[in-house]
Scaffold this active site. Structure first.
Site, PDB file in Angstrom:
ATOM      1  N   GLY A 252      39.464  35.365  44.038  1.00 23.25           N
ATOM      2  CA  GLY A 252      38.411  34.429  43.640  1.00 23.25           C
ATOM      3  C   GLY A 252      37.734  34.891  42.355  1.00 23.25           C
ATOM      4  O   GLY A 252      38.359  35.564  41.522  1.00 23.25           O
ATOM      5  N   SER A 253      36.473  34.546  42.236  1.00 26.74           N
ATOM      6  CA  SER A 253      35.764  34.814  40.979  1.00 26.74           C
ATOM      7  C   SER A 253      35.328  36.277  40.877  1.00 26.74           C
ATOM      8  O   SER A 253      35.260  36.988  41.882  1.00 26.74           O
ATOM      9  CB  SER A 253      34.522  33.930  40.909  1.00 26.74           C
ATOM     10  OG  SER A 253      33.628  34.314  41.940  1.00 26.74           O
ATOM     11  N   GLY A 257      33.941  38.992  43.664  1.00 29.91           N
ATOM     12  CA  GLY A 257      34.481  40.351  43.749  1.00 29.91           C
ATOM     13  C   GLY A 257      33.392  41.412  43.645  1.00 29.91           C
ATOM     14  O   GLY A 257      33.470  42.461  44.285  1.00 29.91           O
ATOM     15  N   GLU A 274      41.725  40.312  43.551  1.00 27.82           N
ATOM     16  CA  GLU A 274      42.429  39.576  42.500  1.00 27.82           C
ATOM     17  C   GLU A 274      41.435  38.538  42.001  1.00 27.82           C
ATOM     18  O   GLU A 274      41.238  37.496  42.617  1.00 27.82           O
ATOM     19  CB  GLU A 274      43.703  38.936  43.076  1.00 27.82           C
ATOM     20  CG  GLU A 274      44.697  38.521  42.026  1.00 27.82           C
ATOM     21  CD  GLU A 274      44.723  37.034  41.822  1.00 27.82           C
ATOM     22  OE1 GLU A 274      44.226  36.594  40.755  1.00 27.82           O
ATOM     23  OE2 GLU A 274      45.218  36.314  42.700  1.00 27.82           O
ATOM     24  N   CYS A 308      44.183  31.162  37.974  1.00 34.21           N
ATOM     25  CA  CYS A 308      43.611  32.402  37.422  1.00 34.21           C
ATOM     26  C   CYS A 308      44.481  32.883  36.269  1.00 34.21           C
ATOM     27  O   CYS A 308      44.030  33.645  35.429  1.00 34.21           O
ATOM     28  CB  CYS A 308      43.438  33.456  38.503  1.00 34.21           C
ATOM     29  SG  CYS A 308      44.954  33.853  39.324  1.00 34.21           S
TER      30      CYS A 308
HETATM   31  C1  UN1 Z   1      46.128  32.202  41.083  1.00 37.37           C
HETATM   32  O1  UN1 Z   1      45.831  31.392  40.218  1.00 37.37           O
HETATM   33  O2  UN1 Z   1      45.238  32.717  41.831  1.00 37.37           O
HETATM   34  O3  UN1 Z   1      51.345  33.082  38.297  1.00 37.37           O
HETATM   35  C2  UN1 Z   1      47.528  32.609  41.411  1.00 37.37           C
HETATM   36  C3  UN1 Z   1      50.908  31.996  38.729  1.00 37.37           C
HETATM   37  C4  UN1 Z   1      51.045  31.714  40.189  1.00 37.37           C
HETATM   38  C5  UN1 Z   1      49.951  32.351  40.963  1.00 37.37           C
HETATM   39  C6  UN1 Z   1      48.570  32.077  40.472  1.00 37.37           C
HETATM   40  N1  UN1 Z   1      52.321  32.200  40.633  1.00 37.37           N
HETATM   41  O4  UN1 Z   1      50.385  31.162  37.989  1.00 37.37           O
END
Ligand code: UN1
Length: 521
Positions: A252-253, A257, A274, A308
């Site tokens: 998440g954000s 975290g 993450e 992300c």
């Molecule tokens: C995410 O955005 O939390 O590499 C994961 C990627 C994807 C996973 C993203 N396989 O864009």
């Protein structure tokens, strides 16, 4: 300047009733017997970004039920940890089969709840299938090392053991794949799982839970190896603070975290974080621009900028920047925006109004900093899209420098463009942000490519050459440095985060020599 492209925007959206039907059908097919309440009831309001409507009310897990879920996971851990790993793999193999069977159902739910276009929603389910296959193989490869002992007649080795209950906290934007990354690996490692999904995606979570429960029945695994808790911050904190939860894996954000990391550390638990990214692509003078434009547009505008790994910055050499911006802008104009469940759509909605406000705010700041903004307008896609649906044209912003707003991760499709003259300068810009998830370089010069991946190159967990920043395969370790949190999920040797290591020294001689040549008596 605006991106006038209304002809690309499909004009009808499915009605809320139609979406409710699709949800009911998908959940029923997945085998869920959960009763969904009418909108506005007491509980989580399951809404859709497609139209902004609340579709159902989902019952929230109480504090007492969360406590029981953790207790159940602790109890089933006792049997699960001594189940041979390849036998544990059979559960994950069955889950993988069910995912293949229900790929379209799950994809439908991901589209409705997270707003992903069908192809990306199916891709996310494929990522689940892939990690299941990976984890099944892994179940026969949880290797420990044998190490040369300095003492005669001694053997030194490492054994890996299950850790315990893994608390999995996931975000709205990958509502099913991130659960699967954690769960498939944790299960073969002998852990049990308690999952708290995003409050924005309770329906996809119900479907995943139904599938894992079916898989457990089919292979005769303990029914409580995976538990689902649904709700807000309160139960999330409960999971984080509970000493029975050995590992908290949170996606998440950065803000989230910052809460989770210290709280888990306080009780000497383990965490795997993450968090946010602020991913850039360097476009060098030798870059294949056709390739670069395609890679950039997918990573920057795909998923409406809500991965992300979304590309948020382009750092282009001064000799190519004008052409590049022109080509990206042109490509953006032809992106069909609208109903993500329609085949031809490439850009779906933002998740909610707050995302839209954040996008507008960031663009205002960028303008005040001297940025030239193209795009970034709200699009009326017509149909039943109510006030609560937020569709936007992706924005390209040429910035005079990397100002504070560029250092922020705004979870929306904004691509800041910066210019460089030397590779050192480009790498410095790439690394100057607080986050360190993903990065890329487009170049045909192998010296530049190697330098980008070297110790004094990109400081990110992912450093790609001639592909965008998003769309990583499950086989690699996934995660990043600095404010991204340092955790690694998914492939490679990420499994080690889900197990504990013991170092064993075995003396098979009849002497008792001490290490380091020590004599005692
Ligand atoms: C995410 O955005 O939390 O590499 C994961 C990627 C994807 C996973 C993203 N396989 O864009």
């Amino acid at each position: 300047m605006t991106l006038e492209a209304t002809t690309n925007h499909p004009t009808t959206l499915p009605s809320a009733d139609e979406l409710r039907d699709r949800v009911r059908t998908a959940l029923k097919a997945a085998g869920s017997a959960i009763e969904l309440g009418e909108p506005g009831g007491h509980g989580l309001q399951a809404s859709t970004p497609l139209t902004g409507d609340v579709l159902f009310t989902v019952t929230e897990t109480t504090v007492g039920e969360t406590d029981s879920a953790i207790a159940d996971a602790v109890q089933s851990f006792a049997a699960w940890r001594v189940t041979p790993a390849p036998v544990r793999g059979a559960l994950v193999a069955r889950l993988g089969e069910l995912l293949v069977e229900h790929k379209a159902d799950l994809g439908t739910l991901v589209t409705i709840e997270a707003g992903k276009i069908t192809s990306e929603a199916l891709g996310e389910v494929q990522e689940m299938i892939d990690i299941c296959q990976f984890a099944v193989g892994l179940s026969r490869q949880l290797y420990g090392r044998t190490i040369a002992s300095e003492r005669p007649g001694h053997r030194l080795m490492e054994t890996w053991h299950p850790l315990g209950v893994v608390g999995v906290i996931t975000a709205f934007n990958f509502p099913v794949a991130v659960w699967a990354w954690n769960t498939a690996v944790a299960l073969v490692c002998g852990d049990t799982v308690v999952w708290k999904p995003s409050e924005l995606t309770p329906l996809t979570a119900i479907a995943c839970q139904a599938l894992i429960e079916r898989a457990a029945v089919d292979v005769g695994a303990p029914p409580n190896v995976c538990r689902l808790i649904q709700g807000g911050r309160e139960i999330g904190e409960q999971l984080v603070d509970d000493p029975r939860v050995a590992l908290v894996s949170a996606t998440g954000s950065v803000r989230m975290g910052r809460q989770v990391g210290p709280r888990v550390a306080q009780r000497f638990g383990k965490s795997l974080l993450e968090l946010g990214g602020n991913n850039a692509a360097i476009v060098a003078p030798s870059a294949d621009l056709d390739l670069a434009v395609r890679g950039i547009v997918f990573s920057a505008a795909g998923t409406a900028g809500q991965r992300c790994t979304t590309m948020r910055r382009v750092i282009a050499h001064s000799s190519v920047v004008d052409t590049l911006v022109e080509r990206i802008t042109l490509a953006y104009r032809s992106l069909p925006i609208g109903d993500p469940s329609t085949e031809s759509t490439l850009v779906g909605p933002l998740i909610h109004e707050r995302s839209y406000r954040d996008m507008v705010g960031a663009l205002e700041t960028a303008r005040a900093d001297g940025g030239e903004v193209v795009g970034g307008e709200r699009v009326d896609v017509g149909g039943d899209a109510g006030e609560g649906a937020f569709y936007v044209t992706p924005a390209v912003v040429r910035m005079p420098s990397q100002t504070a707003v560029v250092h922020d991760e705004t979870f929306a499709p904004i691509l800041y463009v910066l210019t460089y003259d030397t590779l050192d300068e480009a790498i410095e810009l790439n690394n100057a942000v607080p986050q360190g998830l993903s990065s890329a370089i487009f170049t045909t010069d192998m010296r530049e490519a190697e330098r980008f991946m070297a110790a004094d190159g990109s400081d990110c967990g992912i450093a790609n050459v001639n592909i965008g920043t998003s769309g990583a395969e499950i086989g690699g370790a996934f995660g990043g440095e600095k404010q991204t949190g340092g955790g690694r999920e998914s492939g490679s040797d990420s499994w080690k985060s889900y197990m504990r290591r013991a170092t064993n020294t075995v003396n098979y001689s009849s002497e008792l020599p001490l290490a380091q040549g020590v004599h005692f008596g």
